[in-house]
Design an enzyme around this catalytic site. Structure first.
Site, mmCIF file in Angstrom:
data_model
loop_
_atom_site.group_PDB
_atom_site.id
_atom_site.type_symbol
_atom_site.label_atom_id
_atom_site.label_comp_id
_atom_site.label_asym_id
_atom_site.label_seq_id
_atom_site.Cartn_x
_atom_site.Cartn_y
_atom_site.Cartn_z
ATOM 1 N N ASP A 13 1.629 6.626 -2.212
ATOM 2 C CA ASP A 13 2.258 6.342 -3.503
ATOM 3 C C ASP A 13 1.593 5.106 -4.114
ATOM 4 O OD1 ASP A 13 4.403 6.430 -5.523
ATOM 5 O OD2 ASP A 13 5.162 4.647 -4.496
ATOM 6 N N ASP A 15 3.037 2.774 -7.334
ATOM 7 C CA ASP A 15 3.950 1.697 -7.725
ATOM 8 C C ASP A 15 4.929 1.385 -6.599
ATOM 9 O OD1 ASP A 15 3.080 1.511 -10.557
ATOM 10 O OD2 ASP A 15 3.872 3.549 -10.661
ATOM 11 N N ASP A 173 7.515 4.133 -0.867
ATOM 12 C CA ASP A 173 8.466 3.020 -0.850
ATOM 13 C C ASP A 173 9.883 3.445 -1.197
ATOM 14 O OD1 ASP A 173 7.805 3.484 -3.642
ATOM 15 O OD2 ASP A 173 8.766 1.564 -4.076
#
Length: 220
Positions: A13, A15, A173
Site C-alpha cells: 500500500d 498512503d 496499514d
C-alpha cells in the site's frame, strides 16, 4: 507471524504504509474548501477519512463541514487541481521503508504498489520520493472496477505479477488492506504507524504487525 516462507511477491500500500501523506491531504482540502468558501477540516478529522479513495475523502470532508452534497462535482474538480499541485510537498517517507523494500527485493520478491489513490497521483508521488524504482507495477483506485477492500485489485495484481495469491504478501496499514487480502487469499501484515481510519490497527484481523517495513522478513 504466520507468513508463508515461500513467498513469490509482495503488494504494498502507499498512503500510511510507504509515505505519510496526511499533510498533502490536509493542504489540498484546505485549498478546496477555501475556493468553495467552506470551513476547513481539522487534521485530526482528515486522518480518519483517508484510505478509501479521493471520492470518499472529498464527500467526507464536505459532510464534516455541513456543506451541500451538490457541491461534490466542484469540489472534486478543485481537488484534482490542488492535489496535483502539492502532491508530495507535505509528505515524508516513513523510517525503515527503503530498508524494508531493499530486503524484500533482496529476497527475490516481485513488488507492486496498490493504492486507492488515483494511479497518476500515486506514480508522481513514488517518483517524487525516489521510490518508483522499487515498483514496476503501480495500480491506483482508478485501475480496476473496484477498490480495496474489494479483493479485485489484489487478484488482478497477482495475475500481473504472475504470483499465486497465497504466496503474495499484502503489506498495508488498515482494515481495508486486510479485508482485501483476506478476500483474495493473500497473507497480510500491517504496519502499526499508519492511519486505519482512526481505529486501533492491532484489532484488525491480520497475520502480523510490524513497527517498520524493515522488520517484515524477520522471523517471529
Amino acid at each position: 507471524m504466520t507468513v508463508p516462507p515461500d513467498l513469490q511477491a509482495a503488494i504494498v500500500d502507499l498512503d500510511g504504509t510507504l509515505v505519510d501523506t496526511l499533510g498533502d491531504f490536509c493542504a489540498a482540502l484546505d485549498a478546496v474548501h477555501a475556493e468553495l468558501q467552506l470551513a476547513r477540516v481539522p487534521r485530526s478529522a482528515v486522518e480518519h477519512m483517508v484510505g478509501k479513495g479521493s471520492e470518499h475523502l472529498i464527500r467526507s470532508a464536505l459532510q464534516h463541514v455541513g456543506a451541500d452534497e451538490r457541491l461534490y462535482e466542484r469540489a472534486w474538480a478543485a481537488y484534482q487541481r490542488h492535489y496535483r499541485a502539492i502532491n508530495g510537498r507535505h509528505a515524508e517517507v516513513y523510517p525503515g521503508v527503503r530498508e524494508g523494500l531493499d530486503l524484500l527485493q533482496g529476497a527475490g520478491l516481485r513488488l507492486a504498489c496498490v493504492t486507492n489513490k488515483p494511479t497518476a497521483f500515486a506514480r508522481d508521488l513514488l517518483a517524487a520520493k525516489a521510490l518508483a524504482g522499487y515498483f514496476p507495477l503501480v495500480f491506483g483506485g482508478d485501475a480496476f472496477e473496484r477498490k480495496k477492500p474489494h479483493p479485485q485489485p489484489l487478484l488482478e495484481t497477482c495475475r500481473a505479477l504472475g504470483s499465486a495469491p497465497a504466496r503474495t504478501l499484502m503489506l498495508g496499514d488498515s482494515s481495508n488492506d486486510a479485508a482485501a487480502a483476506r478476500a483474495a487469499g493473500c497473507p497480510v501484515v500491517l504496519v502499526t504507524y499508519g492511519y486505519n481510519h482512526g481505529e486501533p490497527v492491532r484489532a484488525v484481523d491480520a497475520d502480523g504487525f510490524v513497527a517498520s517495513l524493515a522488520d517484515v522478513l524477520l522471523p517471529r
